[in-house]
Enzyme design. Structure first.
Site, PDB file in Angstrom:
ATOM      1  N   ARG A 144       2.630  30.871 -23.100  1.00 41.45           N
ATOM      2  CA  ARG A 144       2.122  32.061 -22.415  1.00 41.45           C
ATOM      3  C   ARG A 144       3.158  33.186 -22.456  1.00 41.45           C
ATOM      4  O   ARG A 144       4.298  33.003 -22.031  1.00 41.45           O
ATOM      5  CB  ARG A 144       1.798  31.708 -20.951  1.00 41.45           C
ATOM      6  CG  ARG A 144       1.399  32.872 -20.085  1.00 41.45           C
ATOM      7  CD  ARG A 144       0.033  33.396 -20.433  1.00 41.45           C
ATOM      8  NE  ARG A 144      -0.368  34.483 -19.546  1.00 41.45           N
ATOM      9  CZ  ARG A 144      -1.372  35.303 -19.802  1.00 41.45           C
ATOM     10  NH1 ARG A 144      -2.094  35.155 -20.909  1.00 41.45           N
ATOM     11  NH2 ARG A 144      -1.683  36.264 -18.947  1.00 41.45           N
TER      12      ARG A 144
ATOM     13  N   GLU B 298       0.843  -1.194   0.000  1.00 41.05           N
ATOM     14  CA  GLU B 298       0.000   0.000   0.000  1.00 41.05           C
ATOM     15  C   GLU B 298       0.883   1.251   0.000  1.00 41.05           C
ATOM     16  O   GLU B 298       0.623   2.190  -0.740  1.00 41.05           O
ATOM     17  CB  GLU B 298      -0.875  -0.060   1.252  1.00 41.05           C
ATOM     18  CG  GLU B 298      -1.978   0.948   1.292  1.00 41.05           C
ATOM     19  CD  GLU B 298      -2.747   0.864   2.606  1.00 41.05           C
ATOM     20  OE1 GLU B 298      -2.784  -0.224   3.212  1.00 41.05           O
ATOM     21  OE2 GLU B 298      -3.295   1.892   3.019  1.00 41.05           O
TER      22      GLU B 298
ATOM     23  N   GLN C 112      13.583  33.415 -14.982  1.00 43.69           N
ATOM     24  CA  GLN C 112      14.285  32.371 -14.227  1.00 43.69           C
ATOM     25  C   GLN C 112      13.435  31.791 -13.089  1.00 43.69           C
ATOM     26  O   GLN C 112      13.513  30.596 -12.794  1.00 43.69           O
ATOM     27  CB  GLN C 112      15.591  32.930 -13.668  1.00 43.69           C
ATOM     28  CG  GLN C 112      16.516  31.833 -13.189  1.00 43.69           C
ATOM     29  CD  GLN C 112      17.867  32.372 -12.776  1.00 43.69           C
ATOM     30  OE1 GLN C 112      17.979  33.473 -12.247  1.00 43.69           O
ATOM     31  NE2 GLN C 112      18.900  31.600 -13.021  1.00 43.69           N
TER      32      GLN C 112
END
Ligand SMILES: Cc1cc2nc3c(=O)[nH]c(=O)nc-3n(C[C@H](O)[C@H](O)[C@H](O)COP(=O)(O)OP(=O)(O)OC[C@H]3O[C@@H](n4cnc5c(N)ncnc54)[C@H](O)[C@@H]3O)c2cc1C
Length: 382
Positions: A271, A245, A282
């Protein structure tokens, strides 16, 4: 040391990505809004064989080795945006079916695993109680032997899949002494047994497409043959199976991290602000670099656990390290992705804010981050 995937693993990755792209096309935004579990998606995943990837073929699974199953779930997380559906599958497989596979009798494996692999039965893992979260040993749920049955009483809470589950792995106190690891036993409890009821459905911040509930047992008579493993050995059952798990459940999150990174790389190139693509700033490209570092380290960790388990070895510390690192990294990656997308990142239709809501739970379920750090530290000094 060979880090490359073999031909079969590459083919399986591609097969799963194609399957998810073409078949898991349901409306996740709507399902998330409505707390809706996609039964259709579940059936498609079952038909594809995802519910039984590491289960041997003789019990209805695909018989994949653990590392290959890990790679398969990473591919699913990469190509399917319904994290709740994947979480439901993960709980069903790693926290329920795997317990039966590892500790079940031959009769139990033959009775339950084929129907779990085919998706007919949905599995859940019922450990947590209102007063027993991280402190598992303080559980109060009790199973008292009465002839050829155990009479089960108590309430388990925050149980993923509970409202839709047919079969539960339930931990209860069978020993007389309280707060003793030797006093716990594990049971297979099916929803058709009189005295089992899902009494509450929780509404939650994320993973809303996988229902979660509270399960109440009232004088529930569980046949002795439903005991999983041996009596009063429940804690060992839990501790030895939890590795599955803790690491395998998070392979899909590594795939999610890769998808988010690729999305951010594309978006930052497209964009423009101040006359240039935002990836030329940066502080934005640093975020992409950090996302990449986290992704690569997360991959190494899951592959290492997959490799250890394929060799039949223990991975207690490695599973905790993987869980801790992947879940905390995913939260940071989703926050970076939101920041990179500006206002769009915060809007539902861009499907990034949901990733953050889904990710936050990862540092809680399966043992919190604090508990993972404690385990790692304890294993260092033991
Ligand atoms: C989305 C989701 C799905 C879940 N699914 C299941 C499921 O299917 N089955 C199931 O049984 N449970 C499930 N759980 C419950 C989950 O396992 C528990 O929430 C978890 O173990 C923590 O228990 P708790 O919430 O009671 O927190 P608590 O144990 O009360 O912890 C509260 C805080 O104290 C910290 N803390 C506690 N003890 C220590 C310690 N010794 N050292 C340092 N810090 C400590 C914790 O890290 C946490 O920050 C799920 C939870 C979530 C959020």
């Amino acid at each position: 040391m060979d880090f490359s995937l073999n031909k079969e693993q590459i083919a399986l990755r591609e097969e799963i990505m194609r399957f998810a792209r073409e078949m898991l096309t349901h409306d996740v935004i709507g399902d998330d809004r409505d707390n809706h579990f996609s039964r259709e998606g579940w059936k498609k995943c079952a038909n594809f064989g995802l519910l039984g990837l590491p289960v041997p073929c003789e019990y209805g699974g695909r018989g994949l080795d653990p590392l290959t199953a890990m790679i398969a779930f990473e591919a699913l997380g990469y190509s399917c945006k319904d994290n709740g559906l994947i979480f439901a599958i993960n709980n069903h497989l790693w926290a329920c079916a795997m317990y039966i596979l590892e500790f079940g009798s031959e009769a139990q494996k033959r009775q339950y695993l084929p129907d779990m692999c085919s998706g007919l039965l949905i599995g859940a893992h019922a450990l947590t109680e209102s007063g027993a979260g991280s402190d598992v040993l303080s559980m109060e749920c009790q199973a008292v032997r009465d002839g050829d049955v155990f009479v089960l009483n108590g309430t388990k809470t925050f149980i993923s899949n509970a409202p839709i589950a047919d079969i539960f792995i339930v931990f209860a106190r069978t020993g007389a002494a309280s707060y003793m690891s030797s006093g716990l036993s594990a049971f297979i409890v099916t929803i058709d047994l009189p005295g089992v009821k899902c009494t509450k459905e929780w509404e939650k911040a994320g993973l809303r497409t996988d229902p979660m509930g509270e399960v109440h047992f009232e004088n529930c008579r569980v046949p002795v043959e439903n005991l999983l493993g041996t009596e009063e050995n429940g804690y060992t059952t839990f501790m030895t199976t939890i590795e599955w798990e803790r690491a395998f459940l998070f392979a899909s999150q590594v795939g999610t991290m890769e998808r988010l990174l690729e999305d951010c790389v594309r978006y930052t190139a497209r964009r423009k602000q101040f006359g240039q693509a935002i990836n030329s700033f940066q502080s934005i490209s640093n975020k992409l670099a950090d996302m990449k570092v986290r992704l690569e380290l997360a991959k190494l960790m899951i592959y290492k656990v997959g490799w250890l388990k394929t060799q039949g070895r223990m991975a207690l510390s490695e599973a905790s390290i993987a869980k801790l690192f992947i879940t905390e990294s995913l939260i940071q990656t989703t926050m970076d992705a939101i920041q990179i997308h500006g206002a769009r990142g915060y809007m539902t239709e861009y499907e990034i804010e949901r990733e953050l809501r889904d990710a936050v739970a990862g540092t809680i379920y399966g043992g919190t981050s604090e508990i993972q750090r404690r385990i790692i530290a304890e294993l260092l000094v033991s």
